[in-house]
Scaffold this active site. Structure first.
Site, PDB file in Angstrom:
ATOM      1  N   ASP A 183      30.558  -7.102 -31.808  1.00  5.63           N
ATOM      2  CA  ASP A 183      30.779  -9.157 -32.194  1.00  5.63           C
ATOM      3  C   ASP A 183      31.442  -9.437 -31.659  1.00  5.63           C
ATOM      4  OD1 ASP A 183      30.663  -9.252 -35.562  1.00  5.63           O
ATOM      5  OD2 ASP A 183      31.800  -7.100 -35.836  1.00  5.63           O
ATOM      6  N   LYS A 237      22.970  -6.340 -41.893  1.00  2.00           N
ATOM      7  CA  LYS A 237      23.096  -5.368 -41.096  1.00  2.00           C
ATOM      8  C   LYS A 237      22.139  -4.317 -40.702  1.00  2.00           C
ATOM      9  CE  LYS A 237      27.926  -8.280 -40.510  1.00  2.00           C
ATOM     10  NZ  LYS A 237      28.718  -8.128 -39.987  1.00  2.00           N
ATOM     11  N   GLN A 251      33.797  -4.550 -40.467  1.00  4.28           N
ATOM     12  CA  GLN A 251      33.643  -4.765 -41.291  1.00  4.28           C
ATOM     13  C   GLN A 251      34.868  -5.360 -41.711  1.00  4.28           C
ATOM     14  OE1 GLN A 251      30.676  -6.345 -41.920  1.00  4.28           O
ATOM     15  NE2 GLN A 251      31.348  -8.116 -42.799  1.00  4.28           N
TER      16      GLN A 251
END
Ligand code: NAP
Length: 292
Positions: free
Chosen positions: A121, A54, A98
């Site tokens: 997300d 990322k 995460q």
């Protein structure tokens, strides 16, 4: 059947190049760069590798990124405080916590605490609900990445029979909703299978399917006898074998020959998940600056 690869690496690079071009234009007009913040709790080898990819993708897209490492001893309350601080920071457009988190932290509480405006997300109930209703939202990244891959290769989805195996909140459930919605990439007839789906019913469905999307986390789950000639096969699985090799949920060696298109693992859906995060971050940035 001549099988063709759905190359997630190539597609992701093309999407990120487009994003970088837009970012250059914004920066030249005097705006700051888009900014992604990632919180990583504890040490978890797969998470380290996802976060690295990322951060690398942010660089390529011309985004700023900040990685905040927190110890796995952090309490849920302390983590929620950190999330609240970033929610209130106008210089961050998108925030990722995460997953997975250590067991003592309730994952859903943390997801719910992220501002829906920064939830790149697409896991927050507000975004998930808006997506389900067909409204503008940050779409869950892996599912959105799959849609973008199908679009890039001009694979018809409208009117097709699609079987999704696995109903997790991050992959199976959202992709089944997105492909059945009246979206730009959607309008399929979708069957969602899970652990309680009887084997015979699963076989009936997969053998008739035009598109199979598998996200169960079991190496070799999809075998040659389960699919028809010409199927489009999307393998979401990322499984590490004892010898260190990464494989998907499809017995690629034997299934690929029956497919018209198939995603490799690695180099397929994983790459697209990161690309979709970049698209969502750009959207968060554009929303912040009222850009089209
Ligand atoms: P998950 O939360 O463990 O969900 C797995 C799903 O598969 C569950 O819904 C489960 O059913 C279903 N399932 C398990 N065994 C089954 C069986 N025998 N028959 C039918 N359904 C079965 O997993 P996930 O987070 O969705 O991830 C799935 C895989 O994708 C993993 O390998 C993961 O590493 C990978 N992944 C890849 C990406 C990427 O970017 N490529 C992103 C996320 C995940 P129940 O709900 O009934 O338990």
């Amino acid at each position: 059947m001549k099988m063709k690869l759905l190359d997630g690496k190539k597609c992701a690079e093309s999407l990120v190049t487009d994003i970088a071009r837009k970012v250059t234009g914004y920066v030249e007009s005097g705006l700051r760069k888009p900014h992604m913040t990632i919180i990583l709790v504890g040490k978890h080898a797969p998470s380290e590798s996802y976060v690295k990819s990322k951060v690398g993708s942010c660089e390529k897209a011309g985004f700023e990124s900040v990685l905040i490492r927190l110890p796995d001893t952090i309490s849920e309350a302390e983590l929620l405080e950190r999330v609240a601080t970033i929610n209130n920071d106008p210089t961050t457009d998108g925030l990722i916590v995460q997953l997975p988190l250590p067991r003592h932290i309730n994952q859903q509480n943390v997801i719910n605490a992220i501002s829906p405006e920064k939830d790149i997300d697409g896991f927050h109930p507000t975004n998930f609900g808006r997506m389900t209703l067909g409204q503008k939202a940050f779409r869950p990244a892996t599912a959105y990445g799959i849609c973008k891959l199908l679009q890039y290769y001009n694979i018809p989805v409208k009117g097709k029979h699609c079987v999704v195996i696995g109903r997790s909140n991050i992959v199976g459930k959202p992709i089944s909703i997105m492909l059945s919605n009246d979206f730009d990439i959607g309008n399929a007839t979708v069957t969602l299978a899970h652990i309680e789906t009887p084997r015979e019913l699963l076989l009936d469905e997969t053998r008739r399917a035009d598109i199979v999307i598998v996200a169960v986390g079991i190496p070799g789950f999809i075998t040659e006898d389960m699919v028809k000639e010409g199927v489009v096969m999307i393998d979401v699985g990322i499984n590490r074998l004892e010898n260190g090799k990464i494989v998907g949920d499809v017995d690629f060696e034997h299934v690929a020959g029956k497919c018209s298109w198939i995603t490799p693992v690695p180099g397929g859906v994983g790459r697209m998940t990161v690309a979709a995060l970049m698209i969502n971050t750009l959207m968060a940035y554009q929303n912040n600056f009222n850009l089209a």
